[in-house]
Motif scaffolding. Sequence first.
Motif, PDB file in Angstrom:
ATOM      1  N   ALA A  18       0.805  -1.217   0.000  1.00  0.00           N
ATOM      2  CA  ALA A  18       0.000   0.000   0.000  1.00  0.00           C
ATOM      3  C   ALA A  18       0.837   1.265   0.000  1.00  0.00           C
ATOM      4  O   ALA A  18       0.592   2.188  -0.784  1.00  0.00           O
ATOM      5  CB  ALA A  18      -0.954   0.003   1.192  1.00  0.00           C
ATOM      6  N   CYS A  19       1.834   1.338   0.886  1.00  0.00           N
ATOM      7  CA  CYS A  19       2.570   2.596   1.039  1.00  0.00           C
ATOM      8  C   CYS A  19       4.080   2.433   0.961  1.00  0.00           C
ATOM      9  O   CYS A  19       4.820   3.410   1.128  1.00  0.00           O
ATOM     10  CB  CYS A  19       2.190   3.272   2.353  1.00  0.00           C
ATOM     11  N   GLY A  20       4.563   1.212   0.716  1.00  0.00           N
ATOM     12  CA  GLY A  20       5.996   0.985   0.610  1.00  0.00           C
ATOM     13  C   GLY A  20       6.659   0.605   1.908  1.00  0.00           C
ATOM     14  O   GLY A  20       7.769   0.078   1.904  1.00  0.00           O
ATOM     15  N   THR A 136       7.258  -5.664  -4.297  1.00  0.00           N
ATOM     16  CA  THR A 136       7.915  -4.626  -3.503  1.00  0.00           C
ATOM     17  C   THR A 136       9.405  -4.871  -3.287  1.00  0.00           C
ATOM     18  O   THR A 136      10.112  -3.986  -2.829  1.00  0.00           O
ATOM     19  CB  THR A 136       7.276  -4.535  -2.111  1.00  0.00           C
ATOM     20  N   ARG A 156      10.880   0.868  -0.292  1.00  0.00           N
ATOM     21  CA  ARG A 156      11.234   1.715  -1.432  1.00  0.00           C
ATOM     22  C   ARG A 156      12.725   2.031  -1.433  1.00  0.00           C
ATOM     23  O   ARG A 156      13.306   2.284  -2.496  1.00  0.00           O
ATOM     24  CB  ARG A 156      10.414   3.004  -1.381  1.00  0.00           C
ATOM     25  N   VAL A 186      -2.105  -4.394  -7.170  1.00  0.00           N
ATOM     26  CA  VAL A 186      -1.402  -3.321  -6.473  1.00  0.00           C
ATOM     27  C   VAL A 186      -2.245  -2.054  -6.411  1.00  0.00           C
ATOM     28  O   VAL A 186      -2.242  -1.339  -5.396  1.00  0.00           O
ATOM     29  CB  VAL A 186      -0.043  -3.033  -7.148  1.00  0.00           C
ATOM     30  N   SER A 187      -2.983  -1.759  -7.467  1.00  0.00           N
ATOM     31  CA  SER A 187      -3.763  -0.519  -7.494  1.00  0.00           C
ATOM     32  C   SER A 187      -4.823  -0.502  -6.396  1.00  0.00           C
ATOM     33  O   SER A 187      -5.072   0.546  -5.786  1.00  0.00           O
ATOM     34  CB  SER A 187      -4.421  -0.328  -8.868  1.00  0.00           C
ATOM     35  N   CYS A 189      -4.521  -2.065  -3.544  1.00  0.00           N
ATOM     36  CA  CYS A 189      -3.789  -1.918  -2.288  1.00  0.00           C
ATOM     37  C   CYS A 189      -3.363  -0.469  -2.061  1.00  0.00           C
ATOM     38  O   CYS A 189      -3.397   0.026  -0.925  1.00  0.00           O
ATOM     39  CB  CYS A 189      -2.563  -2.826  -2.281  1.00  0.00           C
ATOM     40  N   GLU A 190      -2.989   0.223  -3.128  1.00  0.00           N
ATOM     41  CA  GLU A 190      -2.531   1.605  -2.986  1.00  0.00           C
ATOM     42  C   GLU A 190      -3.643   2.527  -2.514  1.00  0.00           C
ATOM     43  O   GLU A 190      -3.377   3.593  -1.942  1.00  0.00           O
ATOM     44  CB  GLU A 190      -1.950   2.090  -4.305  1.00  0.00           C
ATOM     45  N   ARG A 191      -4.894   2.135  -2.713  1.00  0.00           N
ATOM     46  CA  ARG A 191      -6.016   2.970  -2.272  1.00  0.00           C
ATOM     47  C   ARG A 191      -6.101   3.054  -0.748  1.00  0.00           C
ATOM     48  O   ARG A 191      -6.702   3.988  -0.215  1.00  0.00           O
ATOM     49  CB  ARG A 191      -7.335   2.419  -2.820  1.00  0.00           C
ATOM     50  N   ALA A 193      -3.497   3.323   1.240  1.00  0.00           N
ATOM     51  CA  ALA A 193      -2.218   3.835   1.733  1.00  0.00           C
ATOM     52  C   ALA A 193      -2.349   4.634   3.032  1.00  0.00           C
ATOM     53  O   ALA A 193      -1.507   4.482   3.928  1.00  0.00           O
ATOM     54  CB  ALA A 193      -1.536   4.672   0.649  1.00  0.00           C
TER      55      ALA A 193
END
Length: 285
Positions: A18-20, A136, A156, A186-187, A189-191, A193
């Motif tokens: 989600a956020c790295g 990741t 990251r 992934v998209s 999951c990024e929501r 974050a």
Amino acid sequence: MDGRASAPAAGTVLNALACGKGSAFAIDAETTATVELDDSGTVAGEIADAPDADTELIERCVERALAEYGDGDLSGGSVRTDSEVPMAAGLKSSSAAANATVLATLDALGIAEEVPREAACRLGVEAARDAGVTVTGAFDDASASMLGGVTVTDNRTDELLAHEDVSWDVLVWTPPETAYSADADVSRCERIAPVAELVADLALEGRYAEAMTVNGFAFCAALEFPADPMLSALPDAAGVSLSGTGPSFVAVGEREALAGVRDRWNELEGTTWLTTTRNDGGRTR
């Protein structure tokens, strides 16, 4: 020249998709790698009990370790892994295999005790990226497996943000299906974050059990897994989460309380087992 090493599996506190930022803890189930080195220039891999499994990850681990620490005379060899950790179950089987393979290669070179464990871990992470088995880079999972205890990382930058020993009882439920982390959406999951950043803050405060529960509900929604196993574990478990990208769930807490959760999870299809955390991480033997 031959070497042998093992590394433990791990459970999730925070999924890094989600956020790295990610967090994981080592559990007492391990993968063992045996490496034999020669001057053939090629590396052949084998995964016990899975003759058709992709061996690129463990082969790349040997290649990277030789490129970094070899003297040029040894350019190839063979690697075989044997594992107690189910594959594609969210229990960091790839990280355990990579760590064990890197350490076994260093053992074969006679320098396993000279190379810092973090440096060895990073070789496996780079090999995982080469092989495309992780989105990741999985430095969170790999660091927990290699170093033991619980770690918090920024995937990251491959930065280790926190590491400490823990002594938890751990309950694992693994359903029959599999889920490969490289296939995760992934998209979606990024929501979540902002929620993942909150989980990272909790983890960095040492509130791991609370962090993993928040992570679990968020990622069950993002990855479309039912949250029922989590609900059935609460409030007996101190913390519970979907592990990795699933399908396994992990719960931590008092052993007596987890025994009650085990009885309920045993009613589900799949395998349930009670274990503990590991603080010694990867080791040669």
